[in-house]
Design a protein around this motif. Structure first.
Motif, PDB file in Angstrom:
ATOM      1  N   UNK A 150      68.696 -33.195 -14.878  1.00 31.81           N
ATOM      2  CA  UNK A 150      69.867 -33.315 -13.994  1.00 31.81           C
ATOM      3  C   UNK A 150      70.811 -32.132 -14.150  1.00 31.81           C
ATOM      4  N   UNK A 151      70.996 -31.678 -15.360  1.00 34.87           N
ATOM      5  CA  UNK A 151      71.872 -30.526 -15.600  1.00 34.87           C
ATOM      6  C   UNK A 151      71.268 -29.278 -14.982  1.00 34.87           C
ATOM      7  N   UNK A 152      69.959 -29.085 -15.197  1.00 30.81           N
ATOM      8  CA  UNK A 152      69.289 -27.935 -14.596  1.00 30.81           C
ATOM      9  C   UNK A 152      69.384 -27.999 -13.069  1.00 30.81           C
ATOM     10  N   UNK A 153      69.184 -29.186 -12.499  1.00 27.24           N
ATOM     11  CA  UNK A 153      69.245 -29.332 -11.036  1.00 27.24           C
ATOM     12  C   UNK A 153      70.623 -28.954 -10.510  1.00 27.24           C
ATOM     13  N   UNK A 154      71.652 -29.373 -11.209  1.00 26.88           N
ATOM     14  CA  UNK A 154      73.002 -29.035 -10.759  1.00 26.88           C
ATOM     15  C   UNK A 154      73.284 -27.546 -10.930  1.00 26.88           C
ATOM     16  N   UNK A 173      57.634 -33.219 -20.880  1.00 27.49           N
ATOM     17  CA  UNK A 173      57.222 -34.510 -21.421  1.00 27.49           C
ATOM     18  C   UNK A 173      58.371 -35.509 -21.311  1.00 27.49           C
ATOM     19  N   UNK A 174      59.571 -35.012 -21.490  1.00 26.63           N
ATOM     20  CA  UNK A 174      60.774 -35.841 -21.386  1.00 26.63           C
ATOM     21  C   UNK A 174      61.772 -35.093 -20.509  1.00 26.63           C
ATOM     22  N   UNK A 175      62.157 -35.645 -19.371  1.00 24.98           N
ATOM     23  CA  UNK A 175      63.077 -34.934 -18.478  1.00 24.98           C
ATOM     24  C   UNK A 175      64.475 -34.748 -19.052  1.00 24.98           C
ATOM     25  N   UNK A 176      64.757 -35.364 -20.191  1.00 26.25           N
ATOM     26  CA  UNK A 176      66.064 -35.184 -20.826  1.00 26.25           C
ATOM     27  C   UNK A 176      66.107 -33.980 -21.759  1.00 26.25           C
ATOM     28  N   UNK A 177      64.958 -33.361 -21.991  1.00 22.57           N
ATOM     29  CA  UNK A 177      64.891 -32.224 -22.907  1.00 22.57           C
ATOM     30  C   UNK A 177      64.015 -31.132 -22.310  1.00 22.57           C
ATOM     31  N   UNK A 178      64.566 -30.386 -21.375  1.00 25.91           N
ATOM     32  CA  UNK A 178      63.840 -29.278 -20.764  1.00 25.91           C
ATOM     33  C   UNK A 178      64.508 -27.995 -21.216  1.00 25.91           C
ATOM     34  N   UNK A 179      63.767 -27.205 -21.972  1.00 26.32           N
ATOM     35  CA  UNK A 179      64.304 -25.954 -22.467  1.00 26.32           C
ATOM     36  C   UNK A 179      63.243 -24.879 -22.484  1.00 26.32           C
TER      37      UNK A 179
END
Length: 187
Positions: A150-154, A173-179
């Protein structure tokens, strides 16, 4: 009807059913690509029966591949491609399959099939090139620390509804941790 025409009709119908079975043309493309590359292990024998069996196996596998390639062409024509990069990659993959089949047809002195396959290759390459020209390109994003999609999308688009798209392109694997480094669709 003869047995041979029944077999040919059945193989073509099977390829068409695989295409129709897929809910999305992209799924049909994914299912038909391996069928278009089908190469069985040919049992070779030095006697007349072994040579006849080899000829039948090669003819059947050519029929199966060509039916799959025809259904693949229809699926590619119906597919909606999201990016330039994916359209170009699909064009390269499909034209490589068609080129391989053109060589097989030409080696078997099947000039009519080789010419038809050349025409199909040209038409698909042109279609995918035209579509690719109007599509956005993928771009590389480097995230210094893992953040939610969501942060990346914004940050990237100002649009929270694109979070799932970012997760898919980043193969998260987890959309809450994309780095780290990943690719996303441009604008």
């Amino acid at each position: 009807m003869t047995l041979l025409s029944d077999i040919a009709d059945g193989v073509q119908d099977l390829a068409g059913q695989v295409q129709a079975f897929a809910l999305d043309p992209a799924d049909a493309v994914r299912l038909l690509l391996p069928l278009g590359a089908y190469r069985p292990t040919v049992a070779e024998g030095g006697d007349a029966i072994g040579l006849a069996m080899t000829g039948v196996q090669e003819a059947c596998s050519a029929l199966c591949r060509r039916a799959a390639l025809a259904a693949l062409a229809r699926a590619v024509a119906a597919a909606s491609l999201p990016t330039y990069d994916e359209a170009v990659a699909l064009r390269e993959r499909v034209t490589a399959l068609l080129e391989a089949e053109i060589v097989i047809a030409a080696d078997a002195y099947d000039d009519a099939s080789a010419a038809a396959l050349r025409g199909l290759r040209t038409a698909l390459a042109r279609l995918l090139s035209e579509r690719a020209g109007s599509l956005p390109r993928l771009r590389t994003v480097e995230a210094p620390a893992p953040m939610p999609a969501l942060v990346h999308a914004y940050r990237l688009y100002g649009d929270l509804s694109r979070a799932d798209e970012i997760s898919a392109y980043a193969a998260a694997e987890d959309p809450n941790f994309i780095g780290g480094t990943f690719r996303v669709r441009g604008s």
